[in-house]
Scaffold this motif. Structure first.
Motif, PDB file in Angstrom:
ATOM      1  N   TYR A  32       0.877  -1.187   0.000  1.00 32.00           N
ATOM      2  CA  TYR A  32       0.000   0.000   0.000  1.00 32.00           C
ATOM      3  C   TYR A  32       0.905   1.225   0.000  1.00 32.00           C
ATOM      4  N   VAL A  56      -1.795  -1.629  -3.990  1.00 32.73           N
ATOM      5  CA  VAL A  56      -2.891  -0.648  -3.911  1.00 32.73           C
ATOM      6  C   VAL A  56      -2.260   0.727  -3.728  1.00 32.73           C
ATOM      7  N   GLY A  58      -2.387   4.266  -2.330  1.00 31.53           N
ATOM      8  CA  GLY A  58      -3.164   4.996  -1.341  1.00 31.53           C
ATOM      9  C   GLY A  58      -2.288   5.658  -0.304  1.00 31.53           C
ATOM     10  N   ASN A  62      -5.402   8.065   4.724  1.00 28.72           N
ATOM     11  CA  ASN A  62      -6.765   7.843   4.235  1.00 28.72           C
ATOM     12  C   ASN A  62      -7.397   6.660   4.995  1.00 28.72           C
ATOM     13  N   GLU A  64     -10.471   5.558   5.424  1.00 28.78           N
ATOM     14  CA  GLU A  64     -11.483   4.708   4.771  1.00 28.78           C
ATOM     15  C   GLU A  64     -10.818   3.679   3.868  1.00 28.78           C
ATOM     16  N   LEU A  65      -9.805   4.130   3.100  1.00 26.22           N
ATOM     17  CA  LEU A  65      -9.156   3.204   2.174  1.00 26.22           C
ATOM     18  C   LEU A  65      -8.338   2.147   2.931  1.00 26.22           C
ATOM     19  N   TYR A  68     -10.755  -0.348   4.245  1.00 22.82           N
ATOM     20  CA  TYR A  68     -11.283  -1.185   3.164  1.00 22.82           C
ATOM     21  C   TYR A  68     -10.258  -2.255   2.750  1.00 22.82           C
ATOM     22  N   VAL A  69      -9.005  -1.830   2.611  1.00 23.29           N
ATOM     23  CA  VAL A  69      -7.963  -2.756   2.136  1.00 23.29           C
ATOM     24  C   VAL A  69      -7.710  -3.858   3.172  1.00 23.29           C
ATOM     25  N   GLN A  72     -10.648  -6.191   2.818  1.00 21.12           N
ATOM     26  CA  GLN A  72     -10.658  -6.849   1.507  1.00 21.12           C
ATOM     27  C   GLN A  72      -9.669  -8.006   1.440  1.00 21.12           C
TER      28      GLN A  72
END
Ligand code: NAD
Ligand code: DAU
Length: 336
Positions: A32, A56, A58, A62, A64-65, A68-69, A72
């Motif tokens: 990331y 990813v 990002g 952040n 939220e990201l 999410y990651v 996920q």
């Protein structure tokens, strides 16, 4: 393990991703990275498409990201390399260092806490201890005394990691390593700057008298130490990493020039870095005795291999030394 490796497109992060794919191919690695000027996916070209490697783009700020990651990919371990890493840039742009290094670390910690991550490992630096006189070494109990905006931001992040251990009982570790060198080192830092400038016949800027001392470690030895701490580090512990390899800047610059068969006339003493720390030196006793780490590379062969790597990868560094890099270079060193 399913690892979130932040900053995996930078110098040490990309070497660490290579290390993990080689020694733990069964682990999942999610790299990331924001891809700032220092992030470069070319560093990872050879493992693109590996079934257990994912990228990813990002920002660690952040929330939220990151959240999410982690969901996920069912992440269970976070290793945070992501940071603004250059002391000189921290002198001109300190706010960026607070954002990425301090707020970014706090954001990662907070999301990791909410997901009950098994282990959070913070990649820190010996610079948090400040500067040494002629004698002595940094141990894990040396008081924090950072001097630059960069090292202050890294020390602040370390304190936040400590707080998440003390307050929330998170399983954290911090590693504090000395200066790394090796492949994929961005050419704003001393060794790759001098190697590539020498190859281009450009001046080799040495700050002040050139007698400042850094304790150099081959990047693969650092990656092996991180691997060990991930697997065997005791909750809440800090581990210093270094190989007792102290060198004056001017000695390194002369060694590079001589190895490349260039003229020492290229060396130019320039104005000193503001607040320039005089000497760093790590006492690695704790990681050696408690975890069994030992450096495998000696400096004489490591530096030769590194110089050869830059000779063999001219495309890699020539692409970097243009555009934004040249704007920075002119601002930092003038036009030459
Ligand atoms: P680097 O500058 O080469 O790489 C940093 C990476 O982090 C880049 O890929 C960049 O894109 C990414 N990044 C920066 N800000 C980000 C953000 N907000 N969100 C997501 N990604 C971001 O740095 P490096 O030399 O590889 O250092 C890596 C880590 O190791 C840093 O935390 C540094 O403090 C630490 N460290 C470095 C050394 C050294 O000698 N280079 C020694 C000890 C510790
Ligand atoms: O000690 C670990 C740290 O090492 C890491 O935390 C940092 O992220 C990493 O950048 C590195 O910091 P330094 O400031 O020690 O590295 P740098 O390569 O910038 O400089 C090494 C020494 O060389 C330092 O004393 C400054 C000097 N120098 C540097 C440059 C770029 C020069 O004399 N001329 C230069 O042009």
């Amino acid at each position: 393990m399913k690892l979130l490796v932040t900053g995996g497109a930078g110098f040490i992060g990309s070497n660490f991703v290579h290390h993990m794919i080689k020694f733990h191919p069964e682990d999942t690695i999610v790299n990331y990275d924001l891809l700032t000027y220092a992030g470069n996916l070319e560093n990872l070209k050879d493992i693109e498409g590996h079934p257990n490697y994912h990228f990813v783009r990002g920002n660690i700020c952040n929330r939220e990201l990151v959240d999410y990651v982690i969901d996920q990919f069912d992440i269970d371990t976070v290793v945070n390399f992501a940071a603004e890493s250059h002391v000189d840039r921290s002198i001109t742009e300190p706010d960026l260092f607070v954002k990425s290094n301090v707020l970014g670390t706090q954001t990662l910690l907070d999301v990791a806490k909410s997901k009950n991550i098994n282990k959070y490992l913070q990649i820190s630096t010996d610079e948090v201890y400040g500067s040494l006189g002629a004698d002595g070494y940094f141990t894990e109990t040396t008081p924090l005394a950072p001097n630059s905006p960069y090292s202050s931001s890294k020390a602040s992040a370390d304190l936040m990691v400590r707080a998440y251990y003390e307050t929330f009982g998170m399983n954290v570790n911090i590693t504090r390593c000395s200066n790394n060198y090796g492949p994929y080192h961005f050419p704003e830092k001393l060794i790759p700057l001098v190697v590539t400038n020498a190859l281009e016949g450009k001046e080799l800027p040495v700050y002040g008298d050139g007698k400042n001392i850094r304790d150099w470690l081959y990047v693969e030895d650092h990656c092996a130490a991180i691997d060990l701490v991930l697997h065997k580090g005791k909750p809440g512990e800090i581990y210093n990493v270094g190989g007792h390899n102290e060198k004056c800047n001017i000695d390194i610059v002369e060694l590079i020039v001589d190895t490349l068969g260039k003229s020492r006339d290229l060396i130019k003493h320039v104005s000193d870095r503001l607040g320039h720390d005089r000497r760093y030196a790590i006492d690695p006793t704790k990681i050696e005795t408690e975890l069994g780490w030992k450096p495998q590379f000696n400096f004489d062969s490591g530096i030769k291999e590194t110089i050869q790597w830059y000779l063999d990868h001219e495309d890699w560094w020539r692409k970097i030394k243009s555009g934004e890099y040249m704007d920075y270079y002119k601002m930092q060193y003038g036009a030459k």
